[in-house]
Design a protein around this motif. Structure first.
Motif, PDB file in Angstrom:
ATOM      1  N   ARG A   1       0.759  -1.237  -0.072  1.00 27.81           N
ATOM      2  CA  ARG A   1       0.024   0.050   0.043  1.00 27.81           C
ATOM      3  C   ARG A   1       0.850   0.982   0.004  1.00 27.81           C
ATOM      4  N   GLN A   2       2.088   1.120   0.852  1.00 21.79           N
ATOM      5  CA  GLN A   2       2.760   2.265   0.737  1.00 21.79           C
ATOM      6  C   GLN A   2       3.514   2.512  -0.568  1.00 21.79           C
ATOM      7  N   GLU A   3       3.908   1.439  -1.343  1.00 27.87           N
ATOM      8  CA  GLU A   3       4.500   1.633  -2.617  1.00 27.87           C
ATOM      9  C   GLU A   3       3.387   2.237  -3.481  1.00 27.87           C
ATOM     10  N   LYS A   4       2.306   1.849  -3.252  1.00 28.52           N
ATOM     11  CA  LYS A   4       1.090   2.083  -4.292  1.00 28.52           C
ATOM     12  C   LYS A   4       0.970   3.704  -3.987  1.00 28.52           C
TER      13      LYS A   4
ATOM     14  N   GLN B   1       3.161   5.949  -2.969  1.00 24.35           N
ATOM     15  CA  GLN B   1       4.331   6.808  -3.708  1.00 24.35           C
ATOM     16  C   GLN B   1       3.901   6.888  -5.160  1.00 24.35           C
ATOM     17  N   GLU B   2       3.392   5.753  -5.934  1.00 24.22           N
ATOM     18  CA  GLU B   2       3.211   5.685  -7.089  1.00 24.22           C
ATOM     19  C   GLU B   2       2.022   6.662  -7.596  1.00 24.22           C
ATOM     20  N   TRP B   3       0.877   6.648  -6.637  1.00 20.99           N
ATOM     21  CA  TRP B   3      -0.023   7.567  -6.598  1.00 20.99           C
ATOM     22  C   TRP B   3       0.399   9.215  -6.624  1.00 20.99           C
ATOM     23  N   LEU B   4       1.102   9.463  -5.786  1.00 18.70           N
ATOM     24  CA  LEU B   4       1.835  10.713  -5.450  1.00 18.70           C
ATOM     25  C   LEU B   4       2.403  11.228  -6.636  1.00 18.70           C
ATOM     26  N   VAL B   5       3.333  10.427  -7.246  1.00 20.46           N
ATOM     27  CA  VAL B   5       4.084  10.689  -8.710  1.00 20.46           C
ATOM     28  C   VAL B   5       3.056  10.896  -9.542  1.00 20.46           C
ATOM     29  N   ASN B   6       1.853  10.267  -9.656  1.00 22.48           N
ATOM     30  CA  ASN B   6       1.097  10.524 -10.779  1.00 22.48           C
ATOM     31  C   ASN B   6      -0.042  11.676 -10.492  1.00 22.48           C
ATOM     32  N   GLY B   7       0.065  12.334  -9.348  1.00 25.87           N
ATOM     33  CA  GLY B   7      -0.740  13.730  -8.945  1.00 25.87           C
ATOM     34  C   GLY B   7      -2.112  13.128  -8.352  1.00 25.87           C
TER      35      GLY B   7
END
Length: 218
Positions: A51-54, A56-62
């Motif tokens: 979930r934490q990795e996800k 971080q991915e969400w954060l990068v994608n705005g």
């Protein structure tokens, strides 16, 4: 007296057997629960890490903000990067589009798992035509790169301009593009009273013909 003593002795023996069996069962359950808890703990740690990795991915994608897409290419790129997308097609001169903005801004912060955005229909003529968008505002709901549903105007939101953010959230959740803990069968406004007829979810790629109409300009 002898008979009573014998009965009492038998009762004591039976009680001891039951207590022994109960103690054995408690010990067995304790051991089983301990094992299960350890397994659950490990699975939860793995899930938390993923979930934490996800996130971080969400954060990068705005994710977490309600942003504007400036052209059709950016729309397609967004739907490829994010599994869940909520995108409003709008026009600047429409007051109802600005009403939708307010609700989606709130939901974007609450539902970090979903990308919330908007695109000016006039700047995306190919996309607007392809999706058969005729009424504004229209909210396009995308899951795994495929257009799953549309919220056209305010019909599904109580057919009123003063619908709540919770109503918008519930309607979006009906299309399974946000994580929702409430009752999907009952809209928020109907929870304290008798159940009302709810929107029947449809999987569609374009807007139904019977939904088409003139642009909504208040």
């Amino acid at each position: 007296m002898a008979a009573n003593a014998m009965v009492e002795k038998q009762l004591i023996a039976a009680t001891q057997i039951i207590e022994h069996q109960l103690d054995s069962e408690i010990n067995r359950l304790d051991n089983l629960e301990s094992d299960d808890l350890e397994l659950i703990r490990r699975e939860r740690l793995v899930a938390m890490k993923k979930r934490q990795e996800k996130k971080q991915e969400w954060l990068v994608n705005g994710h977490g903000t309600y942003s504007e897409l400036y052209d059709e290419k950016e729309f397609f790129e967004t739907t490829k990067k994010s599994d869940h997308v909520v995108c409003q097609f709008y026009r600047d001169q429409f007051e109802r589009c600005r009403l939708v903005d307010k609700h989606l801004e709130i939901l974007a912060k609450k539902h970090f798992e979903t990308k919330f955005c908007k695109i000016n229909a006039e700047k995306a003529p190919f996309l607007t035509d392809r999706l058969k968008i005729r009424v504004l505002p229209t909210i396009c709901l995308v899951k795994n790169g495929k257009t799953k549903d549309f919220i056209v105007g305010f019909t599904d939101l109580g057919n009123s301009d003063d619908f709540s953010t919770e109503m918008m959230e519930w309607r979006i959740a009906r299309s399974d593009v946000i994580e929702y803990q409430g009752d999907l069968m009952t809209p928020p406004s109907a929870k304290s009273g008798p159940k009302t007829e709810v929107y029947r979810k449809k999987t569609i790629r374009g807007k139904n013909d019977d939904s088409s109409g003139d642009d909504d300009s208040d």
